[in-house]
Structure formats: C-alpha cells, structure tokens
Write an enzyme that holds these catalytic residues in place. Sequence first.
Site, PDB file in Angstrom:
ATOM      1  N   ASP A   1       0.812  -1.216   0.000  1.00 18.55           N
ATOM      2  CA  ASP A   1       0.000   0.000   0.000  1.00 18.55           C
ATOM      3  C   ASP A   1       0.850   1.272   0.000  1.00 18.55           C
ATOM      4  OD1 ASP A   1      -2.552   1.154   0.087  1.00 18.55           O
ATOM      5  OD2 ASP A   1      -2.490   1.376   2.259  1.00 18.55           O
ATOM      6  N   HIS A   2       0.357   2.292  -0.683  1.00 16.85           N
ATOM      7  CA  HIS A   2       0.983   3.634  -0.684  1.00 16.85           C
ATOM      8  C   HIS A   2       2.476   3.587  -0.993  1.00 16.85           C
ATOM      9  CE1 HIS A   2      -2.350   6.178   0.391  1.00 16.85           C
ATOM     10  NE2 HIS A   2      -2.708   5.355   1.338  1.00 16.85           N
TER      11      HIS A   2
ATOM     12  N   ASP B   1       1.596   5.232  -5.418  1.00 22.70           N
ATOM     13  CA  ASP B   1       1.117   6.519  -4.902  1.00 22.70           C
ATOM     14  C   ASP B   1       2.016   7.650  -5.368  1.00 22.70           C
ATOM     15  OD1 ASP B   1       0.066   8.636  -3.591  1.00 22.70           O
ATOM     16  OD2 ASP B   1       0.101   7.739  -1.603  1.00 22.70           O
TER      17      ASP B   1
ATOM     18  N   GLU C   1      -3.734   6.621  -7.153  1.00 20.34           N
ATOM     19  CA  GLU C   1      -4.590   7.640  -6.532  1.00 20.34           C
ATOM     20  C   GLU C   1      -4.545   8.937  -7.320  1.00 20.34           C
ATOM     21  OE1 GLU C   1      -4.193   7.993  -2.278  1.00 20.34           O
ATOM     22  OE2 GLU C   1      -4.437  10.163  -2.355  1.00 20.34           O
TER      23      GLU C   1
ATOM     24  N   HIS D   1      -7.090  10.389   5.849  1.00 21.99           N
ATOM     25  CA  HIS D   1      -6.358   9.365   6.596  1.00 21.99           C
ATOM     26  C   HIS D   1      -6.232   9.689   8.088  1.00 21.99           C
ATOM     27  CE1 HIS D   1      -4.757   8.296   2.534  1.00 21.99           C
ATOM     28  NE2 HIS D   1      -4.806   7.088   3.038  1.00 21.99           N
TER      29      HIS D   1
ATOM     30  N   GLY E   1      -8.640   6.088   3.862  1.00 19.73           N
ATOM     31  CA  GLY E   1      -8.989   6.826   5.077  1.00 19.73           C
ATOM     32  C   GLY E   1     -10.369   6.472   5.580  1.00 19.73           C
TER      33      GLY E   1
ATOM     34  N   SER F   1     -11.336   4.731   8.157  1.00 17.35           N
ATOM     35  CA  SER F   1     -11.556   4.645   9.609  1.00 17.35           C
ATOM     36  C   SER F   1     -12.434   5.783  10.114  1.00 17.35           C
ATOM     37  CB  SER F   1     -10.216   4.689  10.351  1.00 17.35           C
ATOM     38  OG  SER F   1      -9.477   3.534  10.084  1.00 17.35           O
TER      39      SER F   1
ATOM     40  N   ASN G   1     -10.283   0.849   2.276  1.00 16.25           N
ATOM     41  CA  ASN G   1      -9.040   0.747   3.053  1.00 16.25           C
ATOM     42  C   ASN G   1      -9.222   1.234   4.488  1.00 16.25           C
ATOM     43  OD1 ASN G   1      -7.956   0.065   0.590  1.00 16.25           O
ATOM     44  ND2 ASN G   1      -6.263   1.530   0.703  1.00 16.25           N
TER      45      ASN G   1
ATOM     46  N   THR H   1      -6.452   2.843  10.748  1.00 14.11           N
ATOM     47  CA  THR H   1      -6.459   3.468  12.073  1.00 14.11           C
ATOM     48  C   THR H   1      -7.482   2.842  13.021  1.00 14.11           C
ATOM     49  OG1 THR H   1      -5.710   5.510  11.039  1.00 14.11           O
ATOM     50  CG2 THR H   1      -6.679   5.710  13.234  1.00 14.11           C
TER      51      THR H   1
HETATM   52  O1  G3H Z   1      -4.324   3.027   2.754  1.00 18.36           O
HETATM   53  C1  G3H Z   1      -4.725   2.909   3.929  1.00 18.36           C
HETATM   54  C2  G3H Z   1      -5.945   3.510   4.349  1.00 18.36           C
HETATM   55  O2  G3H Z   1      -6.325   4.543   3.548  1.00 18.36           O
HETATM   56  C3  G3H Z   1      -6.223   3.565   5.811  1.00 18.36           C
HETATM   57  O3  G3H Z   1      -6.646   4.825   6.276  1.00 18.36           O
HETATM   58  O4  G3H Z   1      -5.946   4.560   8.639  1.00 18.36           O
HETATM   59  O5  G3H Z   1      -7.462   6.387   7.957  1.00 18.36           O
HETATM   60  O6  G3H Z   1      -8.266   4.032   7.959  1.00 18.36           O
HETATM   61  P1  G3H Z   1      -7.103   4.957   7.794  1.00 18.36           P
HETATM   62 ZN    ZN Z   2      -4.590   5.201   2.217  1.00 17.86          ZN
END
Ligand code: G3H
Ligand code: ZN
Length: 278
Positions: free
Chosen positions: A83-84, A105, A135, A177, A206, A208, A227, A230
């Site tokens: 990821d990223h 990314d 992205e 995020h 993001g 969460s 995704n 957090t």
């Molecule tokens: O790529 C990972 C996610 O976008 C996680 O985001 O930690 O805000 O849930 P988050």
């Molecule tokens: Zn992310």
Amino acid sequence: MLTPTGELVAAARAAGTAVPAFNVITIEHAEAIVAGAEAAHSPVILQISENAVRFHGGRLAPIAAATRAVAEAASVGVALHLDHVEDTELLDQAAACGLHSVMVDASRLPYAENVAATAAAVVRCHEQGLWVESELGEVGGKDGAHAPGVRTDPAEAARFVAATGVDALAVAVGSSHAMTDRTARLDHTLITALRDAVPVPLVLHGSSGVPDDELRAAVAAGMVKINIGTALNTAFTGAVRAALAGAPDVVDPRKYLAPARDAMAETVRTLTTLLASH
Ligand code: G3H
Ligand code: ZN
C-alpha cells in the site's frame, strides 16, 4: 486461502458489495484480520504499507512472509497488497515476496508527472503479474493533516485511467487518513459520477473516519475496495491500555497483545460484515 486482489475486487463489484483492505503492521495485525474475516465468513485484503516496511527497517520480506503464511492458513479468501508505494524500488519486491497487488502513490506530484510516473510503474508491475491501484486527488492525512476539502474530478479521473492503465482508482471524496473519530461525510453524488466516468473499480482510503451509514452509502454508490487502518490500531491500543491499567507486574507481552489482537479481530469482523452485505 490465498486469492488474488483482482479476483476479490471483481467478485465484490459483481455482487454490489465491497472488499475491505486492512493495514498490517505486525504479525498480530495479520492474525487478527484473518480471525475477524473468518468470523465474518468473508474475504479480505491484507495490505502492508511502505510506512510499515520502513518501520521494519526497510525490509518487506519478513513481514510479507509472515502475513502470507497467516493468509495461506485462512478459511476465507485473502489477498496480499502493498500500500501507498512512493519508492519504486519497493514495487519490484512485491511480486518476489508473493504479493498480489500494489498501490502506486504518485498523488503528491502534479497531474502530468503523476500520470507519467504511474503509467511507467503500471507497465513494470503488469509485467510481474501485479494488479495496480493508484490515486488521483490526494486523500489528506498522510502527514497528519486532514484535507477533507480535496475532491477528484470525474473527467480528469477518466483521462488518468486511460493514460495510465491502472486496474483500480483511489479517489478523494471526503475521507481523510488517520482519523480517530468517525465524523467524515462523503460526497455520494461524486462517487456515483466517478463510478460512471471510469471503467475500473473505485477505492476509498482513510475509511476509519467514515461512519457505518456513510460506508454503506459509499458502497451503494460504487466504492469497491475500502481501506481501513487506524480503526484497527484504535481498538488494539485501547485494549493494551486496558490490560496494562493497574497491572504493574505484567511483563509478558502476550498478556496485553492477546486481548489487543482479540479487540482488533472484533473490529474487523463488524466492518467486514457491514461491507460484505448488500
Ligand atoms: O491506505 C490505507 C488507508 O487509507 C487507511 O486509512 O488509517 O485512515 O483508515 P485509515
Ligand atoms: Zn490510504
């Protein structure tokens, strides 16, 4: 059982549901996520971020091997994702470590440079059989600052997908995020417009900070990969705090990691159940 990311995402898209992608930092994360997915009887994606690789001394192989071993033993489909990724050298390690997909990314770059960097990475990754997400319209919060106002433009998104050949597109629609409260509001009209504008599945980052009703509406509008990082760490760390509170004699990490892993699994179970339902 190991199941490629592209297969899980295509199945969710066809069913009108979404597949959650949870961030793995330690082996306890992988164990908790698989336990939660098994309890929900639904597939998941285990994703290791470039940041997590940095935490492990810049080495992807050890955490990838542990995560893969946990995934292989799962009774539900589990895909492995990187990821990223901003460091393109890391991309070349993904396939060698047995991962199924990557997120390239380059969203910090201006549009033309993002297109060029992503297109080159897509060619390189496809040669190795990797499914590629990227992205457009940077989702905020990667450096701790929220950017809830940033939005992805549907026409630009269509041009970006055509020019780069990506398999999935992460878009900015109101999430950010690293939120520890669930107060994000998404632009569902924009999600629908993006779904209609691009031929590939959409990814929400993001997540969460996104409440249950907003997540449901986002999936209904066209989000396919969700995704989440957090929220798991919030559950995990809360359980560690509870286990250590008033227990100064505890020294065995298993005494606080076991309840923390259970708390994380329960968060995974509830979110996975929510996203996998119509
Ligand atoms: O790529 C990972 C996610 O976008 C996680 O985001 O930690 O805000 O849930 P988050
Ligand atoms: Zn992310």
